[in-house]
Design a protein around this motif. Structure first.
Motif, short mmCIF file in Angstrom:
data_model
loop_
_atom_site.label_atom_id
_atom_site.label_comp_id
_atom_site.label_asym_id
_atom_site.label_seq_id
_atom_site.Cartn_x
_atom_site.Cartn_y
_atom_site.Cartn_z
N GLY A 1 -14.40 -40.68 -3.57
CA GLY A 1 -13.70 -39.86 -2.60
C GLY A 1 -12.62 -40.59 -1.83
O GLY A 1 -11.72 -39.96 -1.27
N ASP A 2 -12.69 -41.94 -1.80
CA ASP A 2 -11.65 -42.74 -1.14
C ASP A 2 -10.38 -42.73 -1.99
O ASP A 2 -10.42 -42.52 -3.21
CB ASP A 2 -12.11 -44.19 -0.96
N VAL A 3 -9.25 -42.98 -1.31
CA VAL A 3 -7.98 -43.13 -2.01
C VAL A 3 -7.49 -44.56 -1.80
O VAL A 3 -7.32 -45.00 -0.67
CB VAL A 3 -6.92 -42.13 -1.51
N ALA A 4 -7.30 -45.27 -2.91
CA ALA A 4 -6.81 -46.65 -2.85
C ALA A 4 -5.37 -46.68 -3.34
O ALA A 4 -4.94 -45.81 -4.10
CB ALA A 4 -7.67 -47.56 -3.71
N GLU A 5 -4.63 -47.69 -2.90
CA GLU A 5 -3.25 -47.88 -3.34
C GLU A 5 -3.12 -49.26 -3.99
O GLU A 5 -3.57 -50.26 -3.43
CB GLU A 5 -2.27 -47.75 -2.18
N LEU A 6 -2.53 -49.27 -5.18
CA LEU A 6 -2.31 -50.53 -5.89
C LEU A 6 -0.97 -50.46 -6.60
O LEU A 6 -0.76 -49.58 -7.43
CB LEU A 6 -3.44 -50.79 -6.91
N ASP A 7 -0.09 -51.39 -6.23
CA ASP A 7 1.23 -51.44 -6.87
C ASP A 7 1.93 -50.08 -6.80
O ASP A 7 2.52 -49.62 -7.77
CB ASP A 7 1.08 -51.91 -8.32
N SER A 8 1.82 -49.44 -5.65
CA SER A 8 2.45 -48.14 -5.37
C SER A 8 1.88 -46.99 -6.20
O SER A 8 2.50 -45.93 -6.30
CB SER A 8 3.97 -48.21 -5.56
N LEU A 9 0.72 -47.20 -6.81
CA LEU A 9 -0.01 -46.12 -7.46
C LEU A 9 -1.19 -45.74 -6.58
O LEU A 9 -1.88 -46.62 -6.05
CB LEU A 9 -0.50 -46.54 -8.85
N LEU A 10 -1.43 -44.44 -6.42
CA LEU A 10 -2.54 -43.96 -5.60
C LEU A 10 -3.67 -43.54 -6.53
O LEU A 10 -3.46 -42.79 -7.50
CB LEU A 10 -2.09 -42.79 -4.74
N ILE A 11 -4.88 -44.02 -6.25
CA ILE A 11 -6.02 -43.81 -7.13
C ILE A 11 -7.20 -43.25 -6.32
O ILE A 11 -7.52 -43.77 -5.26
CB ILE A 11 -6.48 -45.13 -7.79
N ARG A 12 -7.83 -42.20 -6.84
CA ARG A 12 -9.04 -41.67 -6.21
C ARG A 12 -10.09 -41.37 -7.28
O ARG A 12 -9.78 -40.77 -8.31
CB ARG A 12 -8.74 -40.38 -5.44
N VAL A 13 -11.33 -41.79 -7.02
CA VAL A 13 -12.45 -41.38 -7.86
C VAL A 13 -12.99 -40.09 -7.25
O VAL A 13 -13.48 -40.09 -6.12
CB VAL A 13 -13.55 -42.47 -7.92
N ASN A 14 -12.88 -39.00 -8.00
CA ASN A 14 -13.30 -37.70 -7.48
C ASN A 14 -14.80 -37.46 -7.59
O ASN A 14 -15.41 -36.91 -6.67
CB ASN A 14 -12.56 -36.58 -8.24
N SER A 15 -15.36 -37.86 -8.73
CA SER A 15 -16.79 -37.62 -8.95
C SER A 15 -17.30 -38.52 -10.07
O SER A 15 -16.51 -39.06 -10.86
CB SER A 15 -17.04 -36.15 -9.30
N VAL A 16 -18.63 -38.65 -10.13
CA VAL A 16 -19.28 -39.44 -11.18
C VAL A 16 -20.45 -38.61 -11.71
O VAL A 16 -21.23 -38.04 -10.93
CB VAL A 16 -19.80 -40.78 -10.63
N SER A 17 -20.57 -38.54 -13.02
CA SER A 17 -21.66 -37.76 -13.63
C SER A 17 -22.07 -38.42 -14.94
O SER A 17 -21.48 -39.42 -15.36
CB SER A 17 -21.21 -36.32 -13.88
#
Length: 206
Positions: A75-91
Motif C-alpha cells: 500500500g505504500d508508494v516508493a520513489e526510485l529514479d523518478s519512478l513511482l512504485i506501489r505494491v497493491n496486494s499480495v495473494s
C-alpha cells in the motif's frame, strides 16, 4: 381629586415601564434566537470538498510518494529514479494464467503492483530484470516467466511521461514461505548482469 390624578399618573408610569421592559426582553430574545439559528446553519453547512487530483494521461490516478523507508509495506508508494512504485496486494494462486502448476512443495505468490513514470521521458519497465522476491534468508527468487498475460501486457512495456500500469507478477516460492520481501531495482541499462543503480524493498506481510 388631586389624589385621584396622582393615582392615575403613577399607574401610567408603571404601565409604560412594563411595556418598555417587555419590548427590551422581546428584542433580546429575538436577537438570541437569530444568533442561535445562524450558528446552527453554520454548523450544518457542509465543508467544501477537496478537488481530486487529476488522473494520469491513461486515466489512472496519480501516485504520490510517501516518506522514504528502508522497507515499505503493502500500500505504500516508493520513489526510485523518478519512478513511482506501489505494491497493491499480495495473494497466492494454484496456477498461472496459462494453467501451469507449481512444482511439488511450491506455490505461486502473486504481487500486484502499479508503476508510474514520473519523468518527462519515455521509460522502460521489466519485471524479469527489475524485480525479485527475497526469502527470509535473502535468497533471490526470480519472476515466473510468462506467468501472467495481464502482467506482461500492463507492466512490461515502455511508458511516456506521467503514464502508469497495473498488473500481477508471479513468483514460485516454497509453499507456506514466510518473511518474503519484494524488490524493485533500477539498472544501468536493461540487460542481464547489468550493474544495479538502486532498489526499494517491500515487506509482503507473509
Amino acid at each position: 381629586m388631586l389624589r385621584t390624578y396622582r393615582s392615575v399618573f403613577l399607574a401610567s408610569l408603571l404601565f409604560c415601564a412594563a411595556c418598555g421592559g417587555s419590548t427590551d426582553s422581546a428584542t433580546e430574545s429575538s436577537s438570541t434566537a437569530d444568533a442561535s439559528e445562524q450558528a446552527t446553519t453554520e454548523e450544518q453547512a457542509p465543508a467544501a470538498s477537496a478537488t481530486p487530483a487529476a488522473p494520469t494521461p491513461d486515466g489512472e490516478p496519480h501516485l504520490t510518494a510517501g516518506p522514504k523507508k528502508e522497507v515499505y509495506s503493502v500500500g505504500d508508494v516508493a520513489e526510485l529514479d523518478s519512478l513511482l512504485i506501489r505494491v497493491n496486494s499480495v495473494s497466492t494462486a494454484p496456477e498461472t494464467d496459462f494453467k501451469e502448476k507449481p512444482k511439488a512443495g511450491q506455490e505461486f505468490v502473486v504481487v500486484n503492483i502499479t508503476w508510474e513514470n514520473g519523468t518527462a521521458q519515455l521509460r522502460d519497465f521489466s519485471t524479469l530484470l527489475q524485480t525479485v522476491v527475497l526469502d527470509a534468508k535473502g535468497k533471490e527468487i526470480p519472476v515466473k516467466p510468462a506467468g501472467s498475460a495481464e502482467g506482461t501486457m500492463q507492466l512490461d512495456r515502455s511508458r511516456a511521461a506521467g503514464m502508469s500500469g497495473t498488473g500481477p507478477i508471479f513468483y514460485e516460492v516454497p509453499a507456506g514461505a514466510k518473511g518474503l520481501k519484494w524488490v524493485f531495482r533500477t539498472l544501468h541499462g536493461m540487460e542481464k548482469n547489468m550493474a544495479e543503480k538502486g532498489r526499494v524493498t517491500f515487506d509482503l506481510g507473509r
